[in-house]
Design a protein around this motif. Structure first.
Motif, PDB file in Angstrom:
ATOM      1  N   THR A 109      -1.074   7.423   3.576  1.00 52.40           N
ATOM      2  CA  THR A 109      -0.846   7.601   2.146  1.00 52.40           C
ATOM      3  C   THR A 109      -0.581   9.033   1.756  1.00 52.40           C
ATOM      4  O   THR A 109      -0.253   9.290   0.611  1.00 52.40           O
ATOM      5  CB  THR A 109      -2.077   7.121   1.356  1.00 52.40           C
ATOM      6  OG1 THR A 109      -3.236   7.812   1.807  1.00 52.40           O
ATOM      7  CG2 THR A 109      -2.262   5.634   1.524  1.00 52.40           C
ATOM      8  N   SER A 142       0.824  -1.211   0.000  1.00 53.03           N
ATOM      9  CA  SER A 142       0.000   0.000   0.000  1.00 53.03           C
ATOM     10  C   SER A 142       0.859   1.262   0.000  1.00 53.03           C
ATOM     11  O   SER A 142       0.574   2.232  -0.711  1.00 53.03           O
ATOM     12  CB  SER A 142      -0.922  -0.002   1.221  1.00 53.03           C
ATOM     13  OG  SER A 142      -0.164  -0.033   2.422  1.00 53.03           O
ATOM     14  N   THR A 143       1.957   1.233   0.773  1.00 53.33           N
ATOM     15  CA  THR A 143       2.853   2.391   0.804  1.00 53.33           C
ATOM     16  C   THR A 143       3.549   2.570  -0.532  1.00 53.33           C
ATOM     17  O   THR A 143       3.737   3.701  -1.005  1.00 53.33           O
ATOM     18  CB  THR A 143       3.899   2.218   1.917  1.00 53.33           C
ATOM     19  OG1 THR A 143       3.233   2.018   3.166  1.00 53.33           O
ATOM     20  CG2 THR A 143       4.785   3.441   2.026  1.00 53.33           C
TER      21      THR A 143
END
Length: 342
Positions: A330, A172-173
């Motif tokens: 995010t 996700s990062t």
């Protein structure tokens, strides 16, 4: 900080970018030798399995993955697609086909006025047909293929020079980092184009050209080094901080590509030139050693902090505004880029 330090650092960056072809052949030789060693090992393993089979002994299973592409072959494929198939076709259409048709039309026609009117419409239709049926589809296809080939070149260069990538980021990062990077790069390019169109009316032409090439040189350096930095595990705010803090080197590094792509007014031709030249800059970015502030000082008094060129601050602020509310995990706070220490 002095002008001498700036020119020395910029000269180091310029020299590194021009050594890309040499590093390409060096890394390709390293890869070729490694592939030969693997092939010899596989042949030896095959003979051992054959002997075990003759002796009715079970042999261990060996899984052969897909053979990796050669680094030099990937670069040549980029040159062939973008330089010969795409770029040369555009040059032949504009410099050969259109002038020949215009000459034939003038020889067959009796009145200049009729010829001029008919040729203007015919040229428009030919351009429309050529751009719609050839340039646009091939341009879109080449962007996708180039992205895959550029990634192959960056990964192969890193593997045979620095080893395995340090992929410590979560998925996700990593996705968020790449998304922010694309948005920031696009906005920074828009910022450069806006300055290029507005500054000539306010400042001298050479000043606006200097500012424009400063922007594009930094952007092309970010393109080139990002393949290496991402595999090293550097987050986006650290990459931008490093770029802005050592801007003389990165301006010198990206200047040749900026001049090459900015020479032609046609954006399609400039895109072809970029796609042909960029693979060499990826390899140069992978092998180049950034010269930081203080290292060029003749006094040898240690590292000294230089003036930071905060050209990305506006686009980072806009990007944070666009993605505000996505979440701390995010988002890319602008203050991190501004206050991050090296």
């Amino acid at each position: 900080m002095s002008l001498k330090e700036i020119f020395i650092c910029a000269g180091k960056g310029l020299g590194d970018s021009l050594k890309g072809i040499y590093w390409l052949y060096s890394l390709d030789n390293v890869q070729r030798r490694a592939q030969q060693e693997r092939q010899e090992f596989q042949e030896l393993s095959g003979k051992q399995r054959q002997q075990q089979k003759q002796q009715n002994k079970p042999s261990p299973r060996h899984h052969h993955g897909k053979e990796e592409p050669r680094l030099l072959n990937r670069v040549m494929q980029c040159c062939t697609l973008n330089g010969i198939v795409f770029g040369l076709s555009i040059v032949l259409f504009k410099s050969v086909l259109l002038p020949v048709l215009e000459t034939l039309l003038s020889l067959l026609s009796t009145t200049n006025s009729t010829t001029s009117t008919f040729w203007s419409w015919l040229q428009f239709l030919l351009h429309l047909t050529f751009d719609g049926l050839w340039v646009l589809p091939l341009f879109l296809l080449s962007r996708i293929v180039n992205a895959l080939w550029f990634q192959d070149i960056g990964s192969l260069a890193y593997r045979y020079s620095l080893g395995r990538p340090k992929t410590t980021q979560s998925l996700s990062t990593l996705i968020a980092d790449n998304l922010f990077s694309l948005i920031i790069q696009a906005l920074f390019l828009v910022q450069a184009l806006l300055l290029n169109y507005t500054l000539p009316h306010l400042l001298g032409g050479w000043i606006s050209a200097l500012i424009f090439h400063t922007h594009t040189s930094l952007l092309y350096s970010l393109y080139s080094f990002e393949y290496k930095w991402v595999q090293m595990g550097m987050p986006l705010h650290q990459r931008l901080n490093y770029l802005e803090s050592n801007w003389p080197y990165f301006i010198g590094f990206g200047l040749p590509l900026s001049i090459l792509t900015g020479y032609y007014g046609d954006w399609v031709v400039s895109g072809c030139i970029f796609a042909v030249s960029f693979p060499v800059f990826i390899i140069a970015g992978n092998e180049g050693e950034v010269r930081k502030w203080g290292e060029a000082s003749p006094s040898g008094g240690g590292h000294q902090e230089g003036i930071r060129l905060k050209l990305f601050s506006l686009v980072v602020w806009i990007s944070n505004g666009i993605f505000k509310g996505i979440g701390r995990e995010t988002s890319l706070p602008e203050k991190k880029i501004v206050n991050k220490k090296r």
